[in-house]
Scaffold this motif. Sequence first.
Motif, PDB file in Angstrom:
ATOM      1  N   ASN A 386       0.844  -1.194   0.000  1.00  0.00           N
ATOM      2  CA  ASN A 386       0.000   0.000   0.000  1.00  0.00           C
ATOM      3  C   ASN A 386       0.881   1.247   0.000  1.00  0.00           C
ATOM      4  N   LEU A 387       0.246   2.407  -0.110  1.00  0.00           N
ATOM      5  CA  LEU A 387       0.984   3.668  -0.217  1.00  0.00           C
ATOM      6  C   LEU A 387       1.755   3.999   1.052  1.00  0.00           C
ATOM      7  N   ASN A 388       1.156   3.813   2.211  1.00  0.00           N
ATOM      8  CA  ASN A 388       1.831   4.156   3.459  1.00  0.00           C
ATOM      9  C   ASN A 388       3.154   3.418   3.620  1.00  0.00           C
ATOM     10  N   PHE A 389       3.219   2.199   3.098  1.00  0.00           N
ATOM     11  CA  PHE A 389       4.394   1.359   3.301  1.00  0.00           C
ATOM     12  C   PHE A 389       5.649   1.989   2.710  1.00  0.00           C
ATOM     13  N   ILE A 390       5.526   2.660   1.565  1.00  0.00           N
ATOM     14  CA  ILE A 390       6.735   3.207   0.918  1.00  0.00           C
ATOM     15  C   ILE A 390       7.264   4.439   1.650  1.00  0.00           C
ATOM     16  N   PHE A 391       6.475   5.031   2.530  1.00  0.00           N
ATOM     17  CA  PHE A 391       6.949   6.140   3.359  1.00  0.00           C
ATOM     18  C   PHE A 391       7.401   5.648   4.726  1.00  0.00           C
ATOM     19  N   TYR A 392       6.800   4.577   5.192  1.00  0.00           N
ATOM     20  CA  TYR A 392       7.191   3.927   6.444  1.00  0.00           C
ATOM     21  C   TYR A 392       8.572   3.299   6.322  1.00  0.00           C
ATOM     22  N   ARG A 393       8.862   2.670   5.180  1.00  0.00           N
ATOM     23  CA  ARG A 393      10.161   2.052   4.902  1.00  0.00           C
ATOM     24  C   ARG A 393      11.026   3.057   4.139  1.00  0.00           C
ATOM     25  N   TYR A 394      11.980   3.675   4.806  1.00  0.00           N
ATOM     26  CA  TYR A 394      12.819   4.639   4.092  1.00  0.00           C
ATOM     27  C   TYR A 394      14.246   4.101   3.953  1.00  0.00           C
ATOM     28  N   GLY A 395      14.932   4.568   2.896  1.00  0.00           N
ATOM     29  CA  GLY A 395      16.326   4.187   2.702  1.00  0.00           C
ATOM     30  C   GLY A 395      16.535   2.939   1.874  1.00  0.00           C
ATOM     31  N   SER A 396      15.445   2.268   1.486  1.00  0.00           N
ATOM     32  CA  SER A 396      15.556   1.086   0.633  1.00  0.00           C
ATOM     33  C   SER A 396      14.926   1.390  -0.725  1.00  0.00           C
ATOM     34  N   ASN A 397      15.415   0.727  -1.758  1.00  0.00           N
ATOM     35  CA  ASN A 397      14.784   0.837  -3.064  1.00  0.00           C
ATOM     36  C   ASN A 397      13.644  -0.166  -3.117  1.00  0.00           C
ATOM     37  N   LEU A 398      12.419   0.325  -3.083  1.00  0.00           N
ATOM     38  CA  LEU A 398      11.243  -0.545  -3.035  1.00  0.00           C
ATOM     39  C   LEU A 398      10.614  -0.769  -4.405  1.00  0.00           C
ATOM     40  N   ILE A 399      11.312  -0.397  -5.473  1.00  0.00           N
ATOM     41  CA  ILE A 399      10.773  -0.592  -6.819  1.00  0.00           C
ATOM     42  C   ILE A 399      11.006  -2.036  -7.273  1.00  0.00           C
ATOM     43  N   ASP A 400       9.936  -2.685  -7.697  1.00  0.00           N
ATOM     44  CA  ASP A 400      10.045  -4.028  -8.257  1.00  0.00           C
ATOM     45  C   ASP A 400      10.129  -3.983  -9.783  1.00  0.00           C
ATOM     46  N   THR A 401       9.232  -3.218 -10.418  1.00  0.00           N
ATOM     47  CA  THR A 401       9.164  -3.177 -11.883  1.00  0.00           C
ATOM     48  C   THR A 401       8.927  -1.745 -12.350  1.00  0.00           C
ATOM     49  N   VAL A 402       9.688  -1.332 -13.363  1.00  0.00           N
ATOM     50  CA  VAL A 402       9.517  -0.016 -13.968  1.00  0.00           C
ATOM     51  C   VAL A 402       9.028  -0.208 -15.404  1.00  0.00           C
ATOM     52  N   ILE A 403       7.903   0.454 -15.719  1.00  0.00           N
ATOM     53  CA  ILE A 403       7.309   0.378 -17.058  1.00  0.00           C
ATOM     54  C   ILE A 403       7.314   1.773 -17.659  1.00  0.00           C
ATOM     55  N   LYS A 404       7.891   1.927 -18.841  1.00  0.00           N
ATOM     56  CA  LYS A 404       7.943   3.207 -19.528  1.00  0.00           C
ATOM     57  C   LYS A 404       7.280   3.050 -20.900  1.00  0.00           C
ATOM     58  N   LYS A 405       6.273   3.862 -21.134  1.00  0.00           N
ATOM     59  CA  LYS A 405       5.525   3.822 -22.395  1.00  0.00           C
ATOM     60  C   LYS A 405       5.067   2.392 -22.723  1.00  0.00           C
ATOM     61  N   GLY A 406       4.601   1.699 -21.688  1.00  0.00           N
ATOM     62  CA  GLY A 406       4.037   0.361 -21.872  1.00  0.00           C
ATOM     63  C   GLY A 406       5.042  -0.755 -21.993  1.00  0.00           C
ATOM     64  N   GLN A 407       6.341  -0.456 -21.814  1.00  0.00           N
ATOM     65  CA  GLN A 407       7.378  -1.478 -21.925  1.00  0.00           C
ATOM     66  C   GLN A 407       8.117  -1.624 -20.588  1.00  0.00           C
ATOM     67  N   ILE A 408       8.399  -2.865 -20.199  1.00  0.00           N
ATOM     68  CA  ILE A 408       9.212  -3.083 -18.996  1.00  0.00           C
ATOM     69  C   ILE A 408      10.637  -2.640 -19.294  1.00  0.00           C
ATOM     70  N   VAL A 409      11.151  -1.693 -18.503  1.00  0.00           N
ATOM     71  CA  VAL A 409      12.515  -1.218 -18.725  1.00  0.00           C
ATOM     72  C   VAL A 409      13.446  -1.576 -17.552  1.00  0.00           C
ATOM     73  N   LYS A 410      12.865  -1.911 -16.407  1.00  0.00           N
ATOM     74  CA  LYS A 410      13.643  -2.386 -15.258  1.00  0.00           C
ATOM     75  C   LYS A 410      12.798  -3.389 -14.488  1.00  0.00           C
ATOM     76  N   ARG A 411      13.446  -4.463 -14.045  1.00  0.00           N
ATOM     77  CA  ARG A 411      12.735  -5.439 -13.242  1.00  0.00           C
ATOM     78  C   ARG A 411      13.715  -6.048 -12.249  1.00  0.00           C
ATOM     79  N   ARG A 412      13.269  -6.176 -11.022  1.00  0.00           N
ATOM     80  CA  ARG A 412      14.135  -6.727  -9.994  1.00  0.00           C
ATOM     81  C   ARG A 412      14.316  -8.232 -10.196  1.00  0.00           C
TER      82      ARG A 412
END
Length: 412
Positions: A386-412
């Motif tokens: 949920n949204l609160n979690f990404i502010f509660y957990r600070y200092g870590s990269n919490l991104i799993d997947t990045v999609i740009k213009k409908g294409q996966i460009v980064k994935r953990r």
Amino acid sequence: MTALLLIKNIGMLATARGCAARAGAEQGDISLTQGCWITAENGIITKIGQGEPPALEGAQVIDAKNRLVTAGLVDAHTHLVFGGWREHELALKLHGVPYLDILAQGGGILSTVHSTRAATEEELCEKTAKLLNEMLSLGTTTCEAKSGYGLDLENECKQLRVVQKLQNTQPVELVPTFMAAHAVPPEYQENREGYIRLIIDEMIPYVSEHKLAKYCDIFCETGVFSAKESKKILLAAKEHGLIPKIHADEIDPIGGSVLAGEIGAVSAEHLIVCPPEGIASMAKGGTIACLLPATSFYLGATFAPAREMVTANVPVAVASDFNPGSTPNLSLQLAMNIACLRYRLTPEEVLTAATLNAAAAIGCADKVGTVEVGKQADLLIWDAPNLNFIFYRYGSNLIDTVIKKGQIVKRR
């Protein structure tokens, strides 16, 4: 061939709404939808729904696994292209040497100017591409990039050409800003009026004619450029079609935020010591307050009066201010965490600040910054429920997947 995308099993979709900056109570009024799915076609969001997702033949299907999805982050203030680093200044900062004293000694911006002038365009491209790759992994999908470390026509344009080249060779969408008025270069220390004339008479017309930048920024600060000088330069830029921005009230409140509202600047940046009259002027002029909490954190400075700005109906954006001196930090996630914890903005307000309002500050809110039908499919799947979690957990990269213009460009 049509490119189809389906993201299913979204635990929570959190997004601001609309194509314009949100202010006041509206800044925190976002949409939180549970148990939904998103479809996109050729990089554009086509449907958002709940329940059973549609069957799309030939679509790439991503299972969000009941995690949080938001729009891609928009970093509306960076000094992205530069030569060298300035780690040697850390000891000076730890011993309390003020930034303006470091600048007066030939350090600070002027140190980076020397390194940037010495670097080739190819070297700057290679270095900046690596930085953008790291930013992308941290969830930034659109980014503003300022010049300002050349301080002459040749090297300012060299920085802007790097931005132009990288626009087409990597996924992060870039918005260029011309900022020759970042400092007075060494060769003009005894002729600052001559440097201002150079900016107005030669640099601005050239940058405009060759479409190297969309915006013009200036460092309005004690010992750098006065409010009067800033007005002269920004109005000249406006006449040539460059949209005004202004670094204001970072160290001393010398009138930058008031000027921003008076001339209708799209954004005023920093605003650490912004006075009430500056807030009132920005509210009247429709200026977005682009706040840089990681800078205050790194410099041990006070924090901008963000709550007062929200109360006064000034739209607030949050950006990284990535640069080699006062904020060598690429993580907009960290800036968002600090904004929540030190500005006391809510997670909803900060999400708007780092997406929709940031996009509005760099002229992209019609296509990015929210998750809505018709917008670009710039999306993040977070390793969070949920949204609160990404502010509660600070200092870590919490991104799993990045999609740009409908294409996966980064994935953990």
